[in-house]
Design an enzyme around this catalytic site. Structure first.
Site, mmCIF file in Angstrom:
data_model
loop_
_atom_site.group_PDB
_atom_site.id
_atom_site.type_symbol
_atom_site.label_atom_id
_atom_site.label_comp_id
_atom_site.label_asym_id
_atom_site.label_seq_id
_atom_site.Cartn_x
_atom_site.Cartn_y
_atom_site.Cartn_z
ATOM 1 N N LYS A 196 3.873 8.946 9.112
ATOM 2 C CA LYS A 196 3.639 8.323 10.425
ATOM 3 C C LYS A 196 4.627 8.822 11.490
ATOM 4 C CE LYS A 196 0.722 4.922 8.375
ATOM 5 N NZ LYS A 196 0.757 4.157 7.160
ATOM 6 N N ASP A 244 9.266 2.881 0.139
ATOM 7 C CA ASP A 244 8.186 3.522 0.887
ATOM 8 C C ASP A 244 8.363 3.117 2.348
ATOM 9 O OD1 ASP A 244 5.933 4.448 2.087
ATOM 10 O OD2 ASP A 244 4.527 3.653 0.596
ATOM 11 N N TYR A 295 0.850 -1.192 0.000
ATOM 12 C CA TYR A 295 0.000 0.000 0.000
ATOM 13 C C TYR A 295 0.878 1.232 0.000
ATOM 14 C CZ TYR A 295 -3.485 3.449 1.525
ATOM 15 O OH TYR A 295 -4.317 4.549 1.620
#
Ligand code: PLP
Length: 428
Positions: free
Chosen positions: A266, A238, A143
């Site tokens: 995050k 990522d 994702y």
């Protein structure tokens, strides 16, 4: 007791699609009512009905220090007093970029944006701008946020045809996203043999953590490094989850593989909205206004968010022992599950990331992950929730451990997990 959560959920559904601002929060996959949260401190999260739970969602990753760390809160309050946003450069933005470059040397230059989605979307645009090529390779089950070209994973059995995952994503948009299988070198080699001079970048979660946690096979990441270099494509890690979680230098430090571009989010925002993309200077210098690849943002580098991220990274930097503690605690959880459920589930764990897959055998890719029995997961999730342990309301999300989880938290969690899994095993 979840009376108030139920009421709030009903009210929310009247004016918010599905009652939530991000889909997994709706608890749809586990058939329960989402807990509406009132507050959280350290390892504990408290809902509006007054249930206090040990939290292993940790806001899906950011809260590596636990919730409401006093130093981070103080930094945010101090920043707020000076004004919330200026739309002009501030000192802490440069300090954060410098600290990121120090912790992750591959990120010589970086740009702050507002989410992981935005970071990856911008990195992909930059990779295309730098190489002058159109295609990117992504892995099934990884994702990278919800931008159009990345909401693609391909239907099963059609690994190389790109089919959008979401209504509203044009096939035209998805057609430049080539799909490979995580941990399968041959699937990547095949794409390069078919499209070599059109592949701008290979984009990968160095540890896949959005189909449950799946570790990279030995040498898989170094293989990606090699094949991209040989073909003039960029390698994008990522690290929105793994950055500052696996180690201070992220997965790239942990596995000793250096990407050309990295995306963060995050933890990098310490609980406030931040995304970061960065990498080699020669590539980053193509970003406007230094170069022709456009990217901008009204709230990019927001002073309050920057303060939260900077303080979080400084705390991590001052305390390198944190990663050993995280590994030890998470290892205890994994061992407890293995002991209780031997053979009936698969536990994947690395650092403070962990997944319990309700399937037999090892889970190394998307197909193995989705072979899990989500009904069994839902029952296990419910049992934990009822006993005060808040884990991801989906089989396909990671469990996050923070520095705030105490030895008592871990011991209690181990006991509850063992009991839930032993009971579950008997019922099989
Ligand atoms: C969470 C996540 C994103 C998206 O970040 P948002 O801040 O939710 O937009 C991108 N990539 C990975 C690996 C993620 O885990």
């Amino acid at each position: 007791m979840d009376t108030k959560s139920k009421e709030l959920f009903e009210a929310a559904k009247r004016h918010i699609p599905g009652g939530v601002n991000s889909p997994v929060r709706a608890f749809g996959a586990v058939g329960r009512t989402p807990r509406f949260i009132a507050s959280a401190h350290g390892s504990r999260i408290t809902d509006v009905d007054g249930n206090e739970m040990i939290d292993y969602v940790c806001s899906w990753g950011p809260c590596i220090l636990g919730h409401a760390h006093p130093r981070v809160i103080e930094a945010v309050i101090r920043a707020c007093r000076d004004g919330l946003t200026f739309g002009a450069p501030t000192k802490r933005e440069a300090e954060l970029a410098e600290l990121i470059a120090e912790l992750m040397p591959s990120m010589e230059e970086s740009r702050l944006v507002n989410s992981g989605t935005e970071a990856v979307m911008s990195a992909v645009r930059l990779a295309r701008g730098f190489t002058g090529r159109d295609k990117i390779v992504k892995f099934k089950g990884c994702y990278h946020g919800h931008s159009d070209g990345l909401l693609v994973k391909a239907g099963s059995g059609a690994l190389t045809s790109s089919v959008p995952d979401s209504a509203g994503v044009l096939a035209d948009n998805a057609k430049n996203t080539l799909i490979a299988q995580y941990n399968d070198r041959a699937s990547v080699e095949k794409l390069f043999s078919e499209h070599a001079d059109r592949i701008a970048a290979v984009l990968v979660e160095p540890v896949a953590a959005n189909m449950g946690v799946i570790l990279p096979a030995r040498e898989f990441l170094s293989f990606l490094r090699r094949i991209t270099r040989q073909n003039g494509a960029l390698l994008i890690f990522d690290e929105v989850i793994t950055g500052f979680r696996l180690s201070l230098g992220g997965a790239q430090e942990y596995f000793h593989v250096t990407p050309d571009l990295t995306t963060l989010g995050k933890i990098a925002g310490g609980g406030m909205p931040i995304g970061v993309y960065g990498g080699k200077r020669e590539i980053m210098e193509l970003v406007a206004p230094a170069g022709p690849v456009y990217q901008a943002g009204t709230l990019s580098g927001n002073p309050v968010a920057t303060a939260a991220g900077l303080e979080t990274l400084r705390i991590l930097q001052e305390d390198p022992g944190i990663y050993e503690r995280l590994e030890r605690k998470t290892g205890q959880l994994a061992a407890a599950v293995n002991k209780a459920a031997k053979g009936t589930v698969c536990v994947n764990q690395i650092g403070s990331l962990m997944s319990v897959f309700f399937t037999e055998g090892s889970v190394t890719d998307y197909e193995r992950a989705v072979s899990s029995d989500t009904g069994r997961y839902a029952a296990y999730f419910g049992e934990l929730l009822d006993r005060g342990i808040y884990t991801a309301p989906s089989q396909f999300e990671a469990m996050f451990v923070s520095d705030a989880h105490t030895a008592e938290d871990i011991a209690y969690t181990c006991r509850v997990m063992e009991e839930a899994l032993s009971k579950e095993k008997e019922s099989l």
